[in-house]
Design a protein around this motif. Structure first.
Motif, short mmCIF file in Angstrom:
data_model
loop_
_atom_site.label_atom_id
_atom_site.label_comp_id
_atom_site.label_asym_id
_atom_site.label_seq_id
_atom_site.Cartn_x
_atom_site.Cartn_y
_atom_site.Cartn_z
N TYR A 1 -24.11 -24.39 -40.04
CA TYR A 1 -24.38 -23.39 -39.19
C TYR A 1 -26.47 -23.65 -39.58
CZ TYR A 1 -20.49 -21.52 -39.06
OH TYR A 1 -19.25 -20.54 -38.39
N PRO A 2 -26.79 -24.76 -38.46
CA PRO A 2 -28.45 -25.40 -38.51
C PRO A 2 -29.29 -23.94 -38.55
CG PRO A 2 -27.73 -24.82 -36.60
CD PRO A 2 -26.14 -24.89 -37.14
N ASP A 3 -31.48 -23.63 -39.61
CA ASP A 3 -31.60 -22.56 -39.44
C ASP A 3 -31.57 -22.48 -37.58
OD1 ASP A 3 -31.18 -22.88 -41.80
OD2 ASP A 3 -33.50 -23.88 -42.14
N GLU A 4 -32.16 -21.11 -37.98
CA GLU A 4 -32.77 -20.35 -36.65
C GLU A 4 -33.80 -19.34 -36.63
OE1 GLU A 4 -29.49 -17.17 -36.04
OE2 GLU A 4 -28.00 -17.98 -36.71
N ASP A 5 -35.15 -19.84 -35.95
CA ASP A 5 -36.62 -19.63 -35.33
C ASP A 5 -36.31 -18.79 -34.96
OD1 ASP A 5 -36.35 -21.30 -38.12
OD2 ASP A 5 -37.67 -22.45 -37.34
#
Length: 263
Positions: free
Chosen positions: A227-231
């Motif tokens: 789950y990659p970062d969400e900006d």
């Protein structure tokens, strides 16, 4: 830290200033950690607060890592006393094991003990006319029992607390699927790297939050490999209705073994 009793620190202002000195923290830094203004801290530290209380006291106690009952009321925690009669030493929070009291069974009809509170539960509720849309709401008539002492130790006001259930493995193995979460609704200001429950356009999510320039936020999962970062920019936060429900101060997980329930 050494806790001094009310004979030496009779007022909230005395105890607050003492704790700040012991922790080596000044008013503006404490305010930043507690998510309040320096003026709020200054009023308490100077004794100018009319009531001697503040809605920020739980957050201030948490930021100082002191017992809320000691800070507000001068009640020394019931822990090992030092050699002098009015000085008490609490074991540092070193991550060691915590001894729990004997467990006792209860059900919905069991009356609350004197040191228990019943917290409401948040969950995703599908809207009747929303064509699959959902909303994060409190479940009517569903509550979870919680130790009031644990709440005080965490610096959380029970009136501002609730529970929720974690779904998915985005924070595995820190928080497992199905874990019950304790949510402090009184703490919604972002402290970078802390875990929060958020309402993301009707979806209940549990993420580490970070502030970004221009009012944006970053959502981070413990399981960053999957789950990659969400900006999100400020405009995206508003468009997608991202709202902070509260800070996660506690969680508990049942480790399922895919076995049938005990009869």
């Amino acid at each position: 830290m050494d806790y001094l009793d009310a004979s030496q620190l009779p007022t909230l202002a005395d105890r607050l200033n003492y704790a700040m000195k012991q922790r080596g923290i000044v008013q503006d830094a404490l305010a930043a950690r507690a998510g309040c203004s320096q003026t709020a801290v200054q009023k308490l530290a100077s004794g100018k607060s009319k009531t001697g209380k503040s809605k920020f006291l739980p957050a201030i106690a948490r930021a100082l890592d002191v017992d809320i009952d000691w800070l507000e009321l001068g009640k020394v925690p019931h822990l090992r006393a030092a050699e002098t009669s009015n000085v008490y030493r609490i074991r540092p929070r070193d991550g060691g094991p915590v001894m729990l009291d004997e467990l006792s069974p209860w059900d919905d009809s069991t009356p609350l003990d004197d040191d228990e509170v019943a917290l409401p539960i948040y969950k995703e509720v599908e809207l009747a006319s929303g064509h699959g849309r959902s909303s994060v709401q409190i479940v009517p008539d569903r509550k979870i029992r919680f130790s009031a002492y644990t709440m005080r130790m965490a610096g959380v006001d029970p009136a501002m607390a609730a529970c929720a259930t974690n779904t998915g493995n985005s924070n595995f193995p820190l928080i497992l699927n199905g874990a019950t979460l304790g949510v402090d609704k009184g703490t919604t200001r972002i402290v970078d790297g802390q875990i929060y429950a958020i309402d993301h356009d009707g979806q209940l999510r549990v993420k580490f939050l970070y502030r970004l320039p221009g009012g944006g936020i970053r959502l981070r999962s413990y399981n960053r490999e999957e789950y990659p970062d969400e900006d999100y920019t400020f405009d995206q936060v508003m468009e997608q209705r991202i709202q902070i429900i509260g800070w996660i101060f506690w969680w508990s997980t049942l480790n399922h073994l895919n076995s049938p329930p005990l009869l």
